[in-house]
Scaffold this active site. Structure first.
Site, PDB file in Angstrom:
ATOM      1  N   LYS A  72     -74.125  27.258 -47.967  1.00  0.00           N
ATOM      2  CA  LYS A  72     -72.914  27.202 -47.049  1.00  0.00           C
ATOM      3  C   LYS A  72     -73.150  26.343 -45.287  1.00  0.00           C
ATOM      4  O   LYS A  72     -71.900  25.380 -45.250  1.00  0.00           O
ATOM      5  CB  LYS A  72     -72.024  28.542 -46.733  1.00  0.00           C
ATOM      6  CG  LYS A  72     -70.570  28.960 -45.602  1.00  0.00           C
ATOM      7  CD  LYS A  72     -70.824  28.089 -44.439  1.00  0.00           C
ATOM      8  CE  LYS A  72     -69.139  28.763 -44.378  1.00  0.00           C
ATOM      9  NZ  LYS A  72     -69.092  28.343 -42.817  1.00  0.00           N
TER      10      LYS A  72
ATOM     11  N   ASP B  18     -61.362  15.853 -53.187  1.00  0.00           N
ATOM     12  CA  ASP B  18     -61.366  17.048 -53.444  1.00  0.00           C
ATOM     13  C   ASP B  18     -61.954  17.818 -53.154  1.00  0.00           C
ATOM     14  O   ASP B  18     -63.721  17.794 -54.089  1.00  0.00           O
ATOM     15  CB  ASP B  18     -60.796  16.221 -54.807  1.00  0.00           C
ATOM     16  CG  ASP B  18     -60.755  18.367 -56.271  1.00  0.00           C
ATOM     17  OD1 ASP B  18     -60.663  18.909 -55.530  1.00  0.00           O
ATOM     18  OD2 ASP B  18     -60.183  17.968 -57.306  1.00  0.00           O
TER      19      ASP B  18
ATOM     20  N   HIS C  92     -73.418  28.534 -31.074  1.00  0.00           N
ATOM     21  CA  HIS C  92     -71.856  29.036 -31.402  1.00  0.00           C
ATOM     22  C   HIS C  92     -71.289  28.979 -30.248  1.00  0.00           C
ATOM     23  O   HIS C  92     -70.018  29.481 -30.022  1.00  0.00           O
ATOM     24  CB  HIS C  92     -72.163  30.583 -32.422  1.00  0.00           C
ATOM     25  CG  HIS C  92     -71.215  29.898 -33.680  1.00  0.00           C
ATOM     26  ND1 HIS C  92     -70.498  29.807 -34.123  1.00  0.00           N
ATOM     27  CD2 HIS C  92     -72.462  29.756 -34.593  1.00  0.00           C
ATOM     28  CE1 HIS C  92     -70.020  29.038 -35.796  1.00  0.00           C
ATOM     29  NE2 HIS C  92     -71.771  29.164 -36.008  1.00  0.00           N
TER      30      HIS C  92
HETATM   31  C1  MEV Z   1     -72.307  29.314 -40.438  1.00  0.00           C
HETATM   32  O1  MEV Z   1     -70.838  28.357 -40.476  1.00  0.00           O
HETATM   33  C2  MEV Z   1     -73.583  28.717 -41.113  1.00  0.00           C
HETATM   34  C3  MEV Z   1     -74.518  29.054 -41.389  1.00  0.00           C
HETATM   35  O2  MEV Z   1     -74.577  30.916 -41.845  1.00  0.00           O
HETATM   36  C4  MEV Z   1     -75.700  28.551 -42.161  1.00  0.00           C
HETATM   37  C5  MEV Z   1     -77.012  29.098 -42.130  1.00  0.00           C
HETATM   38  O3  MEV Z   1     -76.981  30.889 -41.724  1.00  0.00           O
HETATM   39  O4  MEV Z   1     -77.547  28.361 -42.699  1.00  0.00           O
HETATM   40  C6  MEV Z   1     -74.761  29.463 -39.846  1.00  0.00           C
END
Ligand code: MEV
Length: 392
Positions: free
Chosen positions: A261, A277, A374
């Site tokens: 992700k 896409d 974050h």
């Molecule tokens: C958050 O958008 C993505 C993370 O969870 C990726 C990861 O844990 O490597 C920080």
């Protein structure tokens, strides 16, 4: 690109107008593109109405630029459309670290997409491969005749193979591999799949099932790597932590999913800005991640004598022509910003952005933890978003 730089100091501190001026000065953005962005960008309602159905408005997303990318010796400013705070800053920060090790290096294969033609009830499935091989030239002739403009440009059918999925039931799938040049190629491949089905049926018997591209284009691959010195990462301990995090992902699908992700954060945001896409990219990436039998990480980070090597090798179907690359003014402006010459270069850039996003996440996780960085970025936007700390 020669003469253009993606390293623009203090960029984030400027106003939106000052950032646009900086892009004109450093990144070769011309007056028309600046003017388009200065109006807020986006999509005119009549263009939106032509692109989709039952249109009532245009949906917005922030468009940012990731800086510091140097890829195969060229600087690129990367447009990213994403709602999640910190994705753009994280990619820029990681690209700065990678830059200290010489930047990203990569190659992409020719844009060979996969058309699938399904058959059921094929008699004597054991000889299906030989029967299809006997009509190979006819299949290619028929496939190419259905995409004359692609063939005129030097692309078209390249290869095929036959997979027997269930011999007893005669379930056979024929893959026809089509070089689609600088397009993403879904329409081209779907056209070929439909055009060649009767020829294949003549050879195989049975009845025709689906005729559609596969979103797992294993012959359309991109490979990118980078070497990041320990010092750029903040020391050997952090580099060790990132390598251990990568190993964790290789051992555990639960972690691999989150690792991926973080990797896809970069690819998706750039893909959205560039009108790609992204559902197809996502589907392909995760199918690829699972293609070795268990779900694993798309990208890996391993220790070298002096730092970390990041690497990705994945299927990636992206295009610089067709689709919204012509229909969407914002996508055209994003391409003017990015400066890639063809679909292969675009694939390399996107994979590099994935690696940068992945590195930034792992570095934060292996160091101070993801929440501090974050939250700092969230704070800029939401005064009320206080980080929570437990009493000692
Ligand atoms: C958050 O958008 C993505 C993370 O969870 C990726 C990861 O844990 O490597 C920080």
């Amino acid at each position: 690109m020669a003469g253009h730089s993606s390293r623009i100091s203090g960029f984030y501190r400027g106003s939106v107008a000052e950032r646009l001026d900086a892009l004109v000065e450093h990144a070769g953005v011309d007056g028309a593109v600046r003017g388009y962005f200065a109006t807020g960008g986006g999509l005119a309602i009549d263009a939106a109405d032509r692109m989709s159905e039952n249109v009532i408005a245009v949906h917005g997303l922030p468009l940012g630029v990731a800086l510091n990318f140097t890829i195969n010796g060229h600087d690129h400013v990367v447009p990213m459309a994403v709602e999640e705070a910190s994705v753009v800053a994280a990619a820029s920060n990681a690209a700065r670290m990678v830059r200290e090790g010489g930047g990203f290096h990569g190659t992409a294969s020719a844009a060979v997409m996969t058309a699938q033609v399904q058959f059921d009830g094929v008699p004597d499935a054991g000889s299906a491969e030989a029967r299809v091989a006997a009509v190979r030239d006819e299949v290619f002739a028929c496939g190419n005749a259905s995409i004359p403009r692609m063939v005129e440009r030097g692309f078209g059918c390249r290869d095929l193979d036959v997979r027997v999925l269930d011999a007893a039931e005669g379930i056979v799938v024929v893959h026809v591999y089509v070089d689609v040049g600088d397009a993403m190629g879904a329409n081209t491949v779907d056209t070929v799949a439909e055009a060649v089905a009767p020829v294949l049926q003549h050879a195989l018997g049975g009845f025709v099932g689906l005729r559609i591209l596969s979103n797992l284009p294993t012959r359309r691959r991109v490979h990118v790597h980078c070497d990041v010195p320990d010092a750029a990462l903040g020391g050997a301990e952090i580099a060790d932590g990132i390598a251990r995090a990568s190993r964790f992902a290789s051992l555990d699908p639960y972690r691999a999913c989150t690792h991926n992700k973080g990797f896809m954060n970069g690819i998706d945001a750039a893909a959205v800005a560039l009108g790609q896409d992204w559902r197809s990219i996502e589907a392909g990436a995760h199918a690829w991640a699972a293609s070795k039998g268990t779900y694993g990480p798309i990208s890996t980070w391993t220790r070298t004598a002096t730092g970390l090597r990041g690497e990705v090798d994945m299927p990636l179907a992206v295009g610089t022509v067709g689709g919204s690359t012509t229909a969407h003014a914002g996508v055209r402006a994003a391409f003017a910003l990015l400066r890639v010459s063809d679909a292969r270069e675009l694939a390399v850039v996107l994979a590099a952005v994935g690696l940068a996003s992945n590195l930034a996440a792992l570095r934060a996780l292996a160091g101070e933890g993801i929440q501090r960085g974050h939250m700092r970025l969230h704070h800029r936007k939401h005064e009320h978003a206080e980080p929570v700390s437990c009493p000692k």
